[in-house]
Design a protein around this motif. Sequence first.
Motif, PDB file in Angstrom:
ATOM      1  N   ARG A  20      -0.495   2.862  -9.848  1.00 54.17           N
ATOM      2  CA  ARG A  20      -1.056   1.530 -10.040  1.00 54.17           C
ATOM      3  C   ARG A  20       0.054   0.370 -10.162  1.00 54.17           C
ATOM      4  N   GLN A  21       0.710   0.185 -10.979  1.00 53.05           N
ATOM      5  CA  GLN A  21       2.053  -0.729 -11.094  1.00 53.05           C
ATOM      6  C   GLN A  21       2.723  -0.837 -10.074  1.00 53.05           C
ATOM      7  N   ASP A  22       3.073   0.287  -9.388  1.00 54.03           N
ATOM      8  CA  ASP A  22       4.006   0.480  -8.273  1.00 54.03           C
ATOM      9  C   ASP A  22       3.436  -0.275  -7.231  1.00 54.03           C
ATOM     10  N   ARG A  23       2.083  -0.263  -7.108  1.00 56.42           N
ATOM     11  CA  ARG A  23       1.385  -1.133  -6.000  1.00 56.42           C
ATOM     12  C   ARG A  23       1.153  -2.445  -6.305  1.00 56.42           C
ATOM     13  N   THR A  26      -3.983  -4.506 -10.185  1.00 52.24           N
ATOM     14  CA  THR A  26      -4.463  -4.915 -11.534  1.00 52.24           C
ATOM     15  C   THR A  26      -5.560  -3.482 -11.965  1.00 52.24           C
ATOM     16  N   LEU A  27      -5.759  -3.320 -13.102  1.00 50.11           N
ATOM     17  CA  LEU A  27      -6.773  -2.362 -13.480  1.00 50.11           C
ATOM     18  C   LEU A  27      -8.407  -2.539 -12.614  1.00 50.11           C
ATOM     19  N   ASP A  28      -8.617  -3.727 -12.380  1.00 52.36           N
ATOM     20  CA  ASP A  28      -9.702  -4.175 -11.621  1.00 52.36           C
ATOM     21  C   ASP A  28      -9.671  -3.736 -10.197  1.00 52.36           C
ATOM     22  N   GLN A  29      -8.591  -3.795  -9.746  1.00 52.08           N
ATOM     23  CA  GLN A  29      -8.252  -3.498  -8.484  1.00 52.08           C
ATOM     24  C   GLN A  29      -8.498  -2.134  -8.018  1.00 52.08           C
ATOM     25  N   ARG A  38     -13.963  -0.147 -14.802  1.00 48.41           N
ATOM     26  CA  ARG A  38     -12.637  -0.440 -15.266  1.00 48.41           C
ATOM     27  C   ARG A  38     -12.265   0.096 -16.559  1.00 48.41           C
ATOM     28  N   ARG A  39     -13.478   0.381 -17.553  1.00 47.57           N
ATOM     29  CA  ARG A  39     -13.329   1.125 -18.605  1.00 47.57           C
ATOM     30  C   ARG A  39     -12.691   2.464 -18.359  1.00 47.57           C
ATOM     31  N   MET A  40     -13.549   3.211 -17.414  1.00 49.29           N
ATOM     32  CA  MET A  40     -12.973   4.383 -17.017  1.00 49.29           C
ATOM     33  C   MET A  40     -11.500   4.592 -16.736  1.00 49.29           C
ATOM     34  N   VAL A  41     -10.878   3.662 -15.802  1.00 46.79           N
ATOM     35  CA  VAL A  41      -9.549   3.713 -15.545  1.00 46.79           C
ATOM     36  C   VAL A  41      -8.778   3.417 -16.555  1.00 46.79           C
TER      37      VAL A  41
END
Length: 199
Positions: A20-23, A26-29, A38-41
Amino acid sequence: MNDDAAALAATIGGRVRHERQDRRWTLDQLAEAAGLSRRMVVNVEQGSANPSVGTLLRLSDALGIGLPALVQPPERALVTVTRSGEGAALWTSPNGGCAVLVAGTRPPDVLELWDWTLAPGDAHTSAAHAAGTHELLHVLEGEVVMEIDGATHILTTGDAAGFAGDVPHAYRNESVIPARFSLAVLEPGVGTTAIGRPR
């Protein structure tokens, strides 16, 4: 979670966070792309969740990396060996059943090899996978009842079946002895289509 499950959850969480951070998402995205809350992620990334195979498939599809990449080190080698007992147990049942991802390839054409055990009374239901997914099942021991898009097929030791994995399907053990089967899943074009494909 036992120690093995906790270690696997931490590995998966770290890999999801890294991808995720490499891309620069955000958590929402990521949640939106995967069709998850978002909670599951957050729970997956923190290693505090024991996500279902369906949840992991949604995440790996959204990231365009394929399910095996979530549980394997992010390094390329000519040969990747998974020793007996080292596969990732991504599904377990209260009766003692287990689905272990023992090998897999990287995108774009992801091939997964699974070792399944269904205890008596076990059932696993799967939503339709991404378009074009195919599965091959070979019964090693016992009897497996497959339901593919509403049609029932009974396989016994030595029987095999191939079917489209992009329709709802399920595996059940309705007998009194454990059933064991190998399952190969081919998902073509991972990461080459729009993110957030439904699972």
